[in-house]
Write an enzyme that holds these catalytic residues in place. Structure first.
Site, PDB file in Angstrom:
ATOM      1  N   VAL A  65     -27.060   0.274 -46.222  1.00 39.73           N
ATOM      2  CA  VAL A  65     -27.697   1.468 -46.742  1.00 39.73           C
ATOM      3  C   VAL A  65     -26.692   2.618 -46.742  1.00 39.73           C
ATOM      4  CG1 VAL A  65     -29.594   3.077 -46.444  1.00 39.73           C
ATOM      5  CG2 VAL A  65     -29.901   0.682 -45.865  1.00 39.73           C
ATOM      6  N   ASP A 110     -42.358  -6.759 -40.035  1.00 37.06           N
ATOM      7  CA  ASP A 110     -41.115  -6.446 -39.308  1.00 37.06           C
ATOM      8  C   ASP A 110     -41.201  -5.049 -38.685  1.00 37.06           C
ATOM      9  OD1 ASP A 110     -38.601  -6.976 -38.287  1.00 37.06           O
ATOM     10  OD2 ASP A 110     -37.531  -6.557 -40.146  1.00 37.06           O
TER      11      ASP A 110
END
Ligand SMILES: *[C@@H]1O[C@H](CO)[C@@H](O)[C@H](O)[C@H]1NC(C)=O
Ligand SMILES: *[C@@H]1O[C@H](CO)[C@@H](O)[C@H](O)[C@H]1NC(C)=O
Ligand SMILES: *[C@@H]1O[C@H](CO)[C@@H](O)[C@H](O)[C@H]1NC(C)=O
Ligand SMILES: *[C@@H]1O[C@H](CO)[C@@H](O)[C@H](O)[C@H]1NC(C)=O
Ligand SMILES: *[C@@H]1O[C@H](CO)[C@@H](O)[C@H](O)[C@H]1NC(C)=O
Ligand SMILES: *[C@@H]1O[C@H](CO)[C@@H](O)[C@H](O)[C@H]1NC(C)=O
Length: 786
Positions: free
Chosen positions: A513, A623
């Site tokens: 990212v 998650d």
């Protein structure tokens, strides 16, 4: 005690307002009974203990190290002054500590810092105290009945004449001469079963007793007896022997000392020693329970990731799987091993890993997938290498079991002929070693002031002519069922916005990212996730993430700005979150305040509730973990990273062979062949809630003490022992709000129940946290079965 003596005593009791009236009276007569108002001062002199009339047992300060004492009872007439009981095994005291038998009939001690603790502080005042020849320290009241005796509160040892009732446990020591509480328990359960089991593994594998007397279900309460001739058995209320645990073999019995100790290695052993003052010998084993097991078969003996090998003396030797693992505590190899390299799916590349092969070593539990068609050891290795979730595999009899760390119960096992394949990181690419907590990616959407970035804007506009108009278009049909206003970006636009992917914020699942700035009417700070091409799952994840997050809108969910789907480039653009992840916030150098933490817990719970209950079709995130909760400018928590999420049609549950989520936050049903429901998120939330409450990671291998390694086990113990305040030690604000701490702990424990149907829904969790519904006592999940 005659009335004449009683009168002055009563007067003393009446006038003693101070709990500890310290009268530094020392006696030269060691076997004199301890009378009210007596103090014993810790020192290396004889006066720091008292002995029983025969001289065989002593009570007082037991020196364990230079300037370290336990308040205990020991065999006093042998060279090896074997400790049999202790009041403070986990908190030794220093020189200058005092044991006091107070004027109002209580027994306690004050350490050298003035910290007071009680051994007996009941309302039935004791009037005399003595160490008996049996080895029991006894407090009697004025009617000469026993108000307290050490025999009722065993630590790790039973002595002849001692018997215990159901609900009493023995806990092993940490090591032979390290008297701190260790990891094994001899539990005399309230169902009458006498069992041996390991503590602190509830959330790793089902906790099964490795020895059981099988006496559960008797009609009356049982008593576990070590009789004076040295036989161990269980009797019922009419004194009938229900089961014999071990029989005495020493003869004549009065010539021997005897004891039965739950040893540090998990075996309950009966020992004897010939009574002879000149005898320099040590204890001989009379019997061992369980008798049919070798030392490596005791669960968890070598801790997490370690494995057990028997040395020439049939004793345990713990080893780590590879040189790139190290002992968690080099001085206590039983604690297990930690990997010195990073693992997991973040920016996973097969090229970085190789395998260490260990023949005849097995880690029997914790596999998440079994491959059994046409396997050989090479294929097993390849399968594990290709799977970023796989940390190790066991190959045996043409089958391949894929496993994740932590590995448990590893041992050498020649009979099965298996091979352990341990995945080792070979290369540590330059920027990959950012710690887990640095997973910063989407952080706090906010528009930054245009003037500050005017220069940058100009550059961007000139160099790449970014379109200024916000474009609303439909997502391509390859993305299922999504109608939204996500912006389709060109790869070149995102390359420009991130300055050529220069500033990496961290890793999401299957990709890195980067931070960027883009002009969309205003300047908007963005986080751009670029999916790794090499990961096959990336494509699937890209579609999932867009379709899932594209249809949500909630203040506790991160907002998606757009995406890029061009050639083989797959990028997702989020609003940027300026305050990092919850992991950074919770486990960073500054502990967030209790108020901040509870606010975060509320927000996250509401976000998950929205996903489960308030979306068109329920979404399971799969998650939930602190790395995936991001904090915006105002520290509002936002759930991120939907790459593993599942969309469920209403009322539908599915079983999926792919295990999703992150080790440790993953609900146990992923490992079983049962349907997956939204309750998997409840489980992960529960683990995270405990982390938020305690400000501690769910697993901390750097903790030398077993009990704090697995957070949920520690919380569990503190809760059931009524010691919730220990979880927030040093946090004044939380301690002032201990009811709320307890409420959140209870909610957390409900959420992590093994059986998904017992876990509350997210809606109920929100109500419990807010206090609109009561939280009952969570069922004990650690019941031991055999
Ligand atoms: C100490 O107390 C025990 C139990 O009350 C008693 O039997 C014993 O005689 C006492 N011993 C002395 C020396 O006072
Ligand atoms: C303790 O007492 C014994 C016997 O009375 C004596 O031999 C020994 O020297 C004493 N030890 C200390 C440290 O005073
Ligand atoms: C007795 O001691 C226990 C443990 O130290 C303590 O929690 C409790 O408050 C004490 N009770 C009284 C009445 O002092
Ligand atoms: C104790 O055990 C004996 C033998 O098994 C049995 O006959 C007796 O009823 C039991 N006593 C109670 C109170 O259950
Ligand atoms: C201890 O138990 C054994 C076996 O039941 C018995 O033979 C012996 O008499 C008992 N000893 C005492 C002191 O009760
Ligand atoms: C191990 O023991 C040595 C000597 O007792 C000590 O100096 C060292 O700090 C210990 N190491 C750890 C990791 O506890």
């Amino acid at each position: 005690m005659t009335p004449a003596v009683m009168a002055p005593l009563t007067a003393l009791l009446f006038f003693s307002s101070l709990p500890f009236l310290s009268l530094p009276r020392v006696s030269s007569q060691l076997n004199k009974n301890i009378t009210l108002g007596t103090s014993l001062l810790s020192s290396s002199s004889n006066d720091s203990y008292r002995v029983s009339p025969s001289g065989e047992f002593a009570f007082g300060f037991y020196s364990i190290d230079r300037d370290q004492f336990l308040i205990g009872i020991w065999f006093a007439a042998i060279s090896e002054k074997t400790l049999v009981w202790s009041a403070n095994r986990d908190q030794p005291v220093q020189d200058g500590s005092i044991i006091q038998f107070t004027l109002d009939g209580k027994l306690g001690f004050t350490d050298s810092h003035g910290q007071q603790s009680w051994i007996y502080n009941g309302t039935d005042a004791a009037t005399s105290a003595s160490i008996l020849d049996t080895g029991s320290f006894v407090l009697l009241n004025s009617r000469s009945s026993i108000v307290w005796q050490s025999f009722d509160h065993p630590t790790d040892t039973l002595l002849p004449g001692q018997s215990i009732s159901e609900g009493t446990n023995l806990a092993s020591s940490r090591l032979e001469r390290d008297y701190r509480t260790g990891r094994y328990l001899l539990g005399f359960q309230t169902d009458g079963n006498l069992v041996l089991y390991q503590k602190y593994r509830q959330n790793l594998v089902p906790n099964v007793a490795y020895y059981a007397s099988g006496t559960d279900g008797a009609n009356s309460p049982l008593t576990f007896v070590f009789n004076r001739t040295g036989n161990l058995y269980l009797i019922n209320s009419t004194n009938q022997i229900i089961s014999t645990i071990s029989s005495n073999i020493v003869n004549p019995v009065e010539d021997y000392y005897q004891r039965a100790t739950l040893d540090f290695d998990g075996f309950f052993r009966q020992y004897s020693l010939l009574k002879n003052p000149n005898n320099g010998e040590s204890w001989t084993r009379v019997s061992t329970i369980p008798g049919d097991k070798d030392a490596c078969s005791v669960p968890g003996i070598c801790g997490l990731n370690g494995y057990c090998v028997l040395n020439q003396d049939e004793k345990v030797e713990c080893r780590c799987p590879h040189e790139s693992f190290s002992f968690i505590d080099p001085n206590y190899t039983y604690a297990g091993c930690k990997n010195d390299f990073s693992i997991g799916c973040d920016a996973y590349s097969e090229l970085d890993y190789s395998f260490s092969r260990l023949d005849n070593i097995d880690w029997p539990y914790g596999d998440y997938e079994r491959l059994d068609s046409d396997m050989d050891v090479e294929k097993c290795m390849e399968a594990c290498k290709a799977d970023c979730w796989c940390d190790a595999a066991i190959y045996r009899t043409q089958k391949c079991w894929k496993k994740r760390m932590p590995l448990t119960d590893g041992r050498e096992d020649g009979t099965l002929g298996g091979t352990a394949l341990i995945k080792i990181r070979e290369r540590s690419p330059a920027k990959k070693e950012e710690k887990e907590g640095k997973n910063l990616f989407v952080v706090g959407g906010f528009l930054i002031s245009a003037s500050a970035f005017l220069f940058l804007l100009t550059m961007v506009v000139i160099a790449y002519s970014v379109r200024r108009r916000r474009a609303f278009i439909r997502i391509p049909t390859t993305i299922e069922n999504v109608e939204t206003n996500l912006i389709p970006f060109k790869y070149s636009q995102l390359q420009a916005a991130t300055d050529g992917f220069k500033e990496r914020l961290g890793n999401g699942s299957f990709g890195s990212v980067y931070k960027g700035v883009i002009e969309l009417g205003d300047l908007l700070e963005i986080a751009v996730k670029r999916l790794d091409k090499i990961v096959e799952r990336g494509e699937k994840e890209f579609r999932t993430e867009l379709s899932v997050i594209g249809r949500t809108h909630h203040k506790n969910l991160v907002r998606l700005v757009g995406f890029c789907d061009e050639g083989n480039q797959r990028l997702i653009v989020y609003e940027f979150m300026s305050n990092g992840s919850l992991a950074d916030f919770l486990f960073g150098s500054i502990r967030p305040t209790w108020g901040e933490r509870t606010r975060l817990a509320f927000g996250i719970a509401r976000g998950i509730m929205y996903l489960h209950d308030e979306c068109e079709s329920p979404i399971i995130h799969c998650d939930i973990k602190p790395q995936n909760i991001l904090l915006d400018r105002t520290y509002t928590p936002k759930i991120a990273d939907f790459g593993l999420a599942k969309l469920l049609q209403s009322d539908q549950t599915r079983t999926d062979t792919d295990i999703r989520g992150t080790r440790g936050y993953v609900a146990p049903e992923w490992f079983r062949n049962v349907p997956i429901s939204a309750k998997v998120d409840v489980y992960s939330f529960g683990i995270m809630l405990l982390e938020i409450v305690c400000c501690k990671r769910r697993m901390d291998l750097s903790q030398g003490l077993d009990k704090q390694v697995i957070l949920s086990d520690w919380v569990y113990d503190c809760f059931y022992e009524g010691m919730v305040h220990e979880l927030v030690e040093g946090d004044e604000e939380a301690l002032d709000d201990v009811n709320q701490v307890e409420r959140l702990v209870k909610v957390g424990l409900w959420c992590i129940q093994q059986d998904p149907s017992v876990r509350p829904s997210m809606k109920a969790v929100v109500q419990m946290i807010e206090g609109t519904i009561e939280v009952g006592v969570p069922p004990s999940s650690s019941s031991i079965w055999s």
